[in-house]
Scaffold this motif. Structure first.
Motif, PDB file in Angstrom:
ATOM      1  N   LEU A  49       0.880  -1.165   0.000  1.00 32.46           N
ATOM      2  CA  LEU A  49       0.000   0.000   0.000  1.00 32.46           C
ATOM      3  C   LEU A  49       0.918   1.215   0.000  1.00 32.46           C
ATOM      4  CD1 LEU A  49      -2.533  -1.107   2.772  1.00 32.46           C
ATOM      5  CD2 LEU A  49      -2.879  -1.166   0.287  1.00 32.46           C
ATOM      6  N   PHE A  50       0.874   1.987  -1.070  1.00 29.30           N
ATOM      7  CA  PHE A  50       1.730   3.179  -1.209  1.00 29.30           C
ATOM      8  C   PHE A  50       1.031   4.323  -0.489  1.00 29.30           C
ATOM      9  CE2 PHE A  50       3.871   6.743  -2.966  1.00 29.30           C
ATOM     10  CZ  PHE A  50       5.071   6.304  -3.496  1.00 29.30           C
ATOM     11  N   TYR A  51       1.652   4.800   0.572  1.00 33.45           N
ATOM     12  CA  TYR A  51       1.036   5.759   1.486  1.00 33.45           C
ATOM     13  C   TYR A  51       1.750   7.096   1.418  1.00 33.45           C
ATOM     14  CZ  TYR A  51      -0.814   7.435   6.007  1.00 33.45           C
ATOM     15  OH  TYR A  51      -1.441   8.150   7.004  1.00 33.45           O
ATOM     16  N   HIS A  52       0.993   8.172   1.170  1.00 40.94           N
ATOM     17  CA  HIS A  52       1.559   9.520   1.200  1.00 40.94           C
ATOM     18  C   HIS A  52       1.557  10.013   2.645  1.00 40.94           C
ATOM     19  CE1 HIS A  52       0.610  10.647  -3.266  1.00 40.94           C
ATOM     20  NE2 HIS A  52       1.612   9.793  -3.148  1.00 40.94           N
ATOM     21  N   SER A  53       2.718  10.408   3.150  1.00 38.62           N
ATOM     22  CA  SER A  53       2.830  10.890   4.530  1.00 38.62           C
ATOM     23  C   SER A  53       3.432  12.288   4.559  1.00 38.62           C
ATOM     24  CB  SER A  53       3.690   9.930   5.364  1.00 38.62           C
ATOM     25  OG  SER A  53       5.032   9.980   4.937  1.00 38.62           O
ATOM     26  N   SER A  54       3.371  12.904   5.734  1.00 36.88           N
ATOM     27  CA  SER A  54       3.953  14.241   5.941  1.00 36.88           C
ATOM     28  C   SER A  54       3.487  15.226   4.872  1.00 36.88           C
ATOM     29  CB  SER A  54       5.482  14.170   5.974  1.00 36.88           C
ATOM     30  OG  SER A  54       5.917  13.336   7.009  1.00 36.88           O
ATOM     31  N   CYS A  55       2.182  15.240   4.671  1.00 40.57           N
ATOM     32  CA  CYS A  55       1.588  16.125   3.671  1.00 40.57           C
ATOM     33  C   CYS A  55       0.233  16.616   4.198  1.00 40.57           C
ATOM     34  CB  CYS A  55       1.436  15.396   2.336  1.00 40.57           C
ATOM     35  SG  CYS A  55       0.468  13.873   2.409  1.00 40.57           S
ATOM     36  N   ALA A  56      -0.421  17.486   3.432  1.00 42.40           N
ATOM     37  CA  ALA A  56      -1.686  18.070   3.874  1.00 42.40           C
ATOM     38  C   ALA A  56      -2.737  17.004   4.163  1.00 42.40           C
ATOM     39  CB  ALA A  56      -2.196  19.051   2.824  1.00 42.40           C
ATOM     40  N   GLU A  57      -2.818  15.990   3.316  1.00 42.62           N
ATOM     41  CA  GLU A  57      -3.793  14.921   3.530  1.00 42.62           C
ATOM     42  C   GLU A  57      -3.118  13.569   3.355  1.00 42.62           C
ATOM     43  OE1 GLU A  57      -8.481  14.190   2.711  1.00 42.62           O
ATOM     44  OE2 GLU A  57      -7.320  14.971   1.015  1.00 42.62           O
ATOM     45  N   PRO A  58      -2.613  12.995   4.451  1.00 40.75           N
ATOM     46  CA  PRO A  58      -1.969  11.684   4.356  1.00 40.75           C
ATOM     47  C   PRO A  58      -2.980  10.585   4.066  1.00 40.75           C
ATOM     48  CG  PRO A  58      -1.991  12.435   6.645  1.00 40.75           C
ATOM     49  CD  PRO A  58      -2.586  13.523   5.814  1.00 40.75           C
ATOM     50  N   GLY A  59      -2.508   9.557   3.357  1.00 42.55           N
ATOM     51  CA  GLY A  59      -3.373   8.420   3.078  1.00 42.55           C
ATOM     52  C   GLY A  59      -2.797   7.513   2.006  1.00 42.55           C
ATOM     53  N   ILE A  60      -3.517   6.430   1.739  1.00 43.31           N
ATOM     54  CA  ILE A  60      -3.116   5.452   0.728  1.00 43.31           C
ATOM     55  C   ILE A  60      -3.430   6.021  -0.648  1.00 43.31           C
ATOM     56  CG2 ILE A  60      -3.560   3.137  -0.181  1.00 43.31           C
ATOM     57  CD1 ILE A  60      -4.235   2.364   2.797  1.00 43.31           C
ATOM     58  N   ALA A  61      -2.431   6.015  -1.523  1.00 44.31           N
ATOM     59  CA  ALA A  61      -2.568   6.619  -2.847  1.00 44.31           C
ATOM     60  C   ALA A  61      -2.502   5.593  -3.974  1.00 44.31           C
ATOM     61  CB  ALA A  61      -1.496   7.679  -3.055  1.00 44.31           C
ATOM     62  N   GLY A  62      -2.201   4.321  -3.628  1.00 44.00           N
ATOM     63  CA  GLY A  62      -2.135   3.320  -4.679  1.00 44.00           C
ATOM     64  C   GLY A  62      -1.516   2.023  -4.192  1.00 44.00           C
ATOM     65  N   ARG A 104      -0.932   0.180  -9.398  1.00 48.01           N
ATOM     66  CA  ARG A 104      -1.969   1.113  -9.848  1.00 48.01           C
ATOM     67  C   ARG A 104      -2.160   2.238  -8.853  1.00 48.01           C
ATOM     68  NH1 ARG A 104      -7.495   0.174  -7.832  1.00 48.01           N
ATOM     69  NH2 ARG A 104      -7.462  -1.695  -6.531  1.00 48.01           N
ATOM     70  N   GLN A 105      -2.518   3.387  -9.404  1.00 46.72           N
ATOM     71  CA  GLN A 105      -2.878   4.535  -8.594  1.00 46.72           C
ATOM     72  C   GLN A 105      -4.366   4.435  -8.290  1.00 46.72           C
ATOM     73  OE1 GLN A 105      -1.703   8.284 -10.279  1.00 46.72           O
ATOM     74  NE2 GLN A 105      -2.766   9.478  -8.708  1.00 46.72           N
ATOM     75  N   THR A 106      -4.773   4.918  -7.123  1.00 50.24           N
ATOM     76  CA  THR A 106      -6.179   4.912  -6.733  1.00 50.24           C
ATOM     77  C   THR A 106      -6.567   6.315  -6.289  1.00 50.24           C
ATOM     78  OG1 THR A 106      -5.685   4.428  -4.404  1.00 50.24           O
ATOM     79  CG2 THR A 106      -5.961   2.529  -5.883  1.00 50.24           C
TER      80      THR A 106
END
Length: 150
Positions: A49-62, A104-106
Motif C-alpha cells: 500500500l503506497f502511502y503519502h505521509s507528511s503532507c496536507a492529507e496523508p493516506g493510501i494513494a495506490g 496502480r494509482q487509486t
C-alpha cells in the motif's frame, strides 16, 4: 505472500512518480525495525500500500509490489545526502533498500477515512504513536482496502 504499508513523502516520491518511472528504490529508511522488515521479512512479489505521509492529507494513494531483493541504500554513503550515515561503509552497510514496482494509482484513501472502518481498526498506521515508515498489513486489511479502492 505478505502485505505492507510503505510511507513516502509525496514531495520526494509520490505515487505519480512511481507510475511514471515504473519502479523506485525505497531509499532513506533510517529506522532499524523498518530496515529489518525490508532486509529480513519482505519478499519479491509482496503487495504494498503506497502511502503519502507528511503532507496536507496523508493516506493510501495506490498499490505497488516488492520487485527486488534487498541491497545497500547508496544514500548512506553520500556525504551530500540528508540520509548520509558516517558509520556506514560499502564493506559494512547499515541501511538497505528494495525496489518497488508500480501496480496502480487509486483515489486517495485518507487517514481520517481509514479510521472510520472497523475492519481497519488494528492497522498499525492507525495506532497512537506509530511512526514506522514500513508496517505489515494483514491479508484481511489488504483485501478490504483493495475492495474499497476497486
Amino acid at each position: 505472500m505478505q502485505y505492507w504499508l510503505m510511507k513516502s513523502e509525496p514531495d520526494d516520491v509520490a505515487i505519480t512518480d512511481l507510475a511514471s518511472r515504473g519502479t523506485v528504490g525505497w531509499y532513506g529508511v533510517r529506522n532499524y525495525q523498518a530496515r529489518n522488515f525490508m532486509r529480513d521479512t519482505q519478499q519479491v512479489g509482496d503487495g504494498v500500500l503506497f502511502y503519502h505521509s507528511s503532507c496536507a492529507e496523508p493516506g493510501i494513494a495506490g498499490f505497488a509490489r516488492i520487485i527486488s531483493e534487498p541491497y545497500p541504500d547508496p544514500t548512506q554513503f553520500d556525504p551530500e545526502s540528508t540520509y548520509f550515515d558516517p558509520k556506514a561503509s560499502p564493506e559494512k552497510p547499515r541501511w538497505m533498500q528494495r525496489d518497488v514496482g508500480f501496480v496502480r494509482q487509486t483515489r486517495l484513501l485518507p487517514l481520517a477515512e481509514m479510521r472510520q472502518y472497523p475492519e481497519l481498526a488494528n492497522m498499525l498506521v492507525l495506532q497512537k504513536g506509530s511512526r514506522l515508515s514500513i508496517t505489515p498489513v494483514s491479508e484481511a486489511e489488504w483485501t478490504f482496502i483493495q475492495d474499497l479502492l476497486a
